[in-house]
Design a protein around this motif. Structure first.
Motif, mmCIF file in Angstrom:
data_model
loop_
_atom_site.group_PDB
_atom_site.id
_atom_site.type_symbol
_atom_site.label_atom_id
_atom_site.label_comp_id
_atom_site.label_asym_id
_atom_site.label_seq_id
_atom_site.Cartn_x
_atom_site.Cartn_y
_atom_site.Cartn_z
ATOM 1 N N ASN A 57 -22.345 26.162 21.984
ATOM 2 C CA ASN A 57 -21.757 27.182 20.439
ATOM 3 C C ASN A 57 -22.317 28.533 20.059
ATOM 4 O O ASN A 57 -21.896 28.827 19.343
ATOM 5 C CB ASN A 57 -20.733 26.460 19.701
ATOM 6 N N SER A 86 -18.786 23.424 15.842
ATOM 7 C CA SER A 86 -17.236 22.778 16.363
ATOM 8 C C SER A 86 -17.083 21.231 17.109
ATOM 9 O O SER A 86 -18.398 21.457 17.902
ATOM 10 C CB SER A 86 -17.428 24.102 16.899
ATOM 11 N N PRO A 87 -16.686 20.752 17.070
ATOM 12 C CA PRO A 87 -16.479 19.872 18.044
ATOM 13 C C PRO A 87 -15.526 20.245 19.250
ATOM 14 O O PRO A 87 -16.204 19.929 19.893
ATOM 15 C CB PRO A 87 -14.959 19.181 17.386
ATOM 16 N N TYR A 88 -15.596 21.223 19.804
ATOM 17 C CA TYR A 88 -15.367 21.893 20.731
ATOM 18 C C TYR A 88 -16.588 21.812 21.443
ATOM 19 O O TYR A 88 -16.675 21.514 23.160
ATOM 20 C CB TYR A 88 -14.449 23.390 20.395
ATOM 21 N N ALA A 89 -17.996 22.227 20.899
ATOM 22 C CA ALA A 89 -18.682 21.914 21.697
ATOM 23 C C ALA A 89 -19.243 20.753 22.359
ATOM 24 O O ALA A 89 -19.984 20.805 23.187
ATOM 25 C CB ALA A 89 -20.119 22.661 20.800
ATOM 26 N N ARG A 91 -17.023 18.809 22.819
ATOM 27 C CA ARG A 91 -16.313 18.444 24.122
ATOM 28 C C ARG A 91 -17.022 19.184 25.403
ATOM 29 O O ARG A 91 -16.398 18.462 26.447
ATOM 30 C CB ARG A 91 -14.906 18.633 23.730
ATOM 31 N N ASP A 92 -17.336 20.330 25.339
ATOM 32 C CA ASP A 92 -17.474 21.117 25.970
ATOM 33 C C ASP A 92 -19.138 20.309 27.022
ATOM 34 O O ASP A 92 -18.928 20.699 28.442
ATOM 35 C CB ASP A 92 -17.410 22.800 26.218
ATOM 36 N N TYR A 149 -14.596 20.742 9.080
ATOM 37 C CA TYR A 149 -15.635 21.603 10.429
ATOM 38 C C TYR A 149 -16.790 22.492 9.479
ATOM 39 O O TYR A 149 -18.256 22.361 10.039
ATOM 40 C CB TYR A 149 -15.355 22.326 11.134
ATOM 41 N N THR A 161 -15.414 15.604 14.707
ATOM 42 C CA THR A 161 -14.617 15.225 15.557
ATOM 43 C C THR A 161 -12.904 15.964 14.981
ATOM 44 O O THR A 161 -13.466 17.164 14.975
ATOM 45 C CB THR A 161 -13.686 13.675 15.047
ATOM 46 N N LEU A 162 -12.382 16.014 16.894
ATOM 47 C CA LEU A 162 -11.368 17.276 16.358
ATOM 48 C C LEU A 162 -10.052 16.231 16.158
ATOM 49 O O LEU A 162 -10.002 15.359 16.127
ATOM 50 C CB LEU A 162 -10.930 16.690 18.681
ATOM 51 N N LEU A 180 -12.446 14.409 22.655
ATOM 52 C CA LEU A 180 -13.552 15.137 22.522
ATOM 53 C C LEU A 180 -13.981 14.359 24.208
ATOM 54 O O LEU A 180 -14.855 15.157 24.882
ATOM 55 C CB LEU A 180 -14.616 14.360 21.908
#
Length: 329
Positions: free
Chosen positions: A22, A27-30, A32-33, A59, A73-74, A89
């Motif tokens: 990211n 970011s929590p999306y990082a 997850r990815d 965040y 966390t998401l 995640l």
């Protein structure tokens, strides 16, 4: 320690994940990815994921006085609001069940992490003892709008083999709140491997009648190393994602004179029929397949509950506060 049990630990710095996935922005999306990449591309994909550090919905670090978002966390949307979900995640294929068992040790300092690891090692390596065959079942009074909590508790107790002592159960309104609290605390301090709860709860409390609250943990618990796994088929007991507040599960995991070794519980609001469906799947697996690994049991329970129609949002909410590779005693 885990290497000695046949696992090959890999420590990944959350900052490296943010840099790689990211552009250095938290970011929590990082996360997850990264987990999706690891599960889909590594020659040896992770078998368990343990998040070391507390996290919250903050965040961006806006609340400067509460720097608790060490590993974000998401937040997932439910009919009752937004709640934290580490399960999300690790959901790579989009079926609302983690593709790898995941849990969190919600610590804030290296000292807290060291203490948590010491507790896990002492728990798993401790000698077998009679208290490990005790299972404590606690239930709120029946609520016509929510469910018959004592009957649900009895049904879960019925899944335990005869080698376990499940009586006396602590059920309201069969006894007063004061009597129930006294009986529950006595059973915990004597030692039990499981502390199971069904009923109403909030992030810091069991029952609307304050049967047990976070503030009581350090005052009343003296179970030492006789640490149970708390399974709370209820609301919000595992809600680690709040800013400046600790969930009951977090408080119990850090209780200096005892407490719990880990918890399975919801981070948000959920409905009793779905909660106890997950609970029944969890304990059916525990004794049917004989696997004592906490994260494996929960993933299997969520898969079974999904097949029985439990809603995706509830599947996302029930997670492990603790080490998902923990071997239950």
């Amino acid at each position: 320690y885990r290497r000695g049990a046949g696992l090959e630990p890999l420590i990944v710095d959350v900052e490296d994940i943010m840099d790689e996935f990211n552009d250095g922005v938290s970011s929590p999306y990082a996360i997850r990815d990264f987990l999706a990449h690891a599960l889909q591309n590594w020659k040896q994909p992770p078998k368990y994921v343990v998040i070391l550090g507390d996290g919250s919905y903050d965040y961006r670090g806006i609340y400067k006085n509460y720097p608790t978002n060490l590993v974000p966390t998401l937040m997932v949307s439910t009919m009752y609001g937004l709640f934290a979900s580490d399960n999300a995640l690790a959901d790579v294929n989009g079926d609302f069940v983690p593709d790898v068992p995941i849990g969190r040790l919600p610590v804030l300092t290296p000292a807290e992490l060291g203490a948590a690891i010491d507790r896990i090692i002492a728990y798993e390596q401790g000698p077998a003892d009679s208290w490990m065959n005790n299972a404590l079942f606690v239930a709120d009074r029946p609520d016509p709008r929510a469910g018959n909590f004592p009957e649900d508790s009895k049904a879960l107790a019925g899944l335990f083999p005869p080698s376990y002592t499940t009586e006396p159960m602590v059920h309201l309104p069969a006894m007063s709140v004061t009597q129930a609290r006294s009986s529950m605390i006595a059973r915990i301090n004597q030692g039990c491997s499981v502390w199971n709860y069904v009923g109403h709860s909030g992030y810091y409390v069991l029952t609307y009648s304050d049967l047990f609250t976070s503030s009581m943990a350090d005052q009343l618990l003296s179970n030492g190393q006789k640490l149970p796994v708390l399974t709370a088929w209820s609301c919000a007991v595992g809600n680690f994602g709040m800013v400046g507040l600790e969930s009951l599960a977090e408080v119990l995991m850090r209780s200096p004179n005892g407490g719990i070794i880990a918890a399975v519980g919801s981070t948000g609001l959920s409905d009793n029929p779905e909660n106890v469906t997950i609970g029944a799947e969890f304990y059916s697996l525990r004794f049917a397949v004989g696997s004592p690994v906490l994260g494996d049991l929960l993933v299997g329970a969520l898969q079974g509950a999904a097949a029985k129609g439990v809603t995706p949002e509830t599947l996302y909410l029930f997670g492990v506060i603790g080490d998902p590779a923990l071997r239950m005693r």
